[in-house]
Write an enzyme that holds these catalytic residues in place. Structure first.
Site, PDB file in Angstrom:
ATOM      1  NE  ARG A   6       1.519  -4.830   5.293  1.00 48.17           N
ATOM      2  CZ  ARG A   6       2.274  -5.711   4.682  1.00 48.17           C
ATOM      3  NH1 ARG A   6       2.241  -5.839   3.393  1.00 48.17           N
ATOM      4  NH2 ARG A   6       3.063  -6.521   5.356  1.00 48.17           N
ATOM      5  NE  ARG A  62     -13.977 -11.267  15.382  1.00 51.39           N
ATOM      6  CZ  ARG A  62     -14.110 -10.354  14.452  1.00 51.39           C
ATOM      7  NH1 ARG A  62     -13.986  -9.073  14.751  1.00 51.39           N
ATOM      8  NH2 ARG A  62     -14.380 -10.696  13.211  1.00 51.39           N
ATOM      9  CB  CYS A  74      -6.617 -15.931   8.494  1.00 50.88           C
ATOM     10  SG  CYS A  74      -6.368 -15.257  10.118  1.00 50.88           S
ATOM     11  CE1 TYR A 107       6.211  -4.459   7.800  1.00 57.08           C
ATOM     12  CE2 TYR A 107       6.095  -2.088   8.117  1.00 57.08           C
ATOM     13  CZ  TYR A 107       5.784  -3.213   7.380  1.00 57.08           C
ATOM     14  OH  TYR A 107       5.039  -3.098   6.235  1.00 57.08           O
ATOM     15  NE  ARG A 115       8.677  -0.491   3.388  1.00 53.09           N
ATOM     16  CZ  ARG A 115       7.684   0.342   3.117  1.00 53.09           C
ATOM     17  NH1 ARG A 115       6.436  -0.080   3.082  1.00 53.09           N
ATOM     18  NH2 ARG A 115       7.927   1.615   2.868  1.00 53.09           N
TER      19      ARG A 115
END
Length: 122
Positions: A6, A62, A74, A107, A115
């Site tokens: 994540r 990309r 997305c 993050y 988090r």
């Protein structure tokens, strides 16, 4: 084993260059911290809050060498009241031998508040 890695980042303005640059920065950091190779990636999901609509953040994927054939999608983040604004979230589905505890989630910017438990002791 299939694991999820994540990550999230925020932007200041809803403009194409900033969205793609920030998403690329996040993806590169996720790849670096976890030693990810494109051929080990099953798919990538990228969500954006409703205030981001100038471009698909997936465009950034990309820009990574060797990631041409990695499936990416997305989607819109659900608009929860008082949630973090201008936020791009990424989930990389990765084939790996790493344990869940060894996976490094990333993050950046204001997204660190999502988090705080992952930043303890840093």
């Amino acid at each position: 084993m299939l694991r999820g890695v994540r990550g999230a980042i925020t932007i200041k303005e809803n403009i194409e260059g900033e969205i793609v640059d920030a998403t690329e920065r996040l993806l590169r950091e996720m790849v670096k911290q976890n030693g990810i190779k494109a051929e080990d990636v099953a798919s990538v999901f990228i969500s954006a809050t409703e205030d981001i609509d100038a471009v698909f953040p997936a465009k950034a994927l990309r820009r990574l060498d060797g990631w041409t054939y990695v499936p990416v999608m997305c989607m819109r983040e659900i608009p929860v009241v008082n949630s973090l604004k201008k936020c791009i979230r990424v989930m990389i589905h990765l084939n790996t031998d790493k344990s869940q505890q060894e996976v490094k989630h990333v993050y950046l910017e204001d997204a660190v508040i999502l988090r705080p438990d992952l930043n303890e002791g840093k």
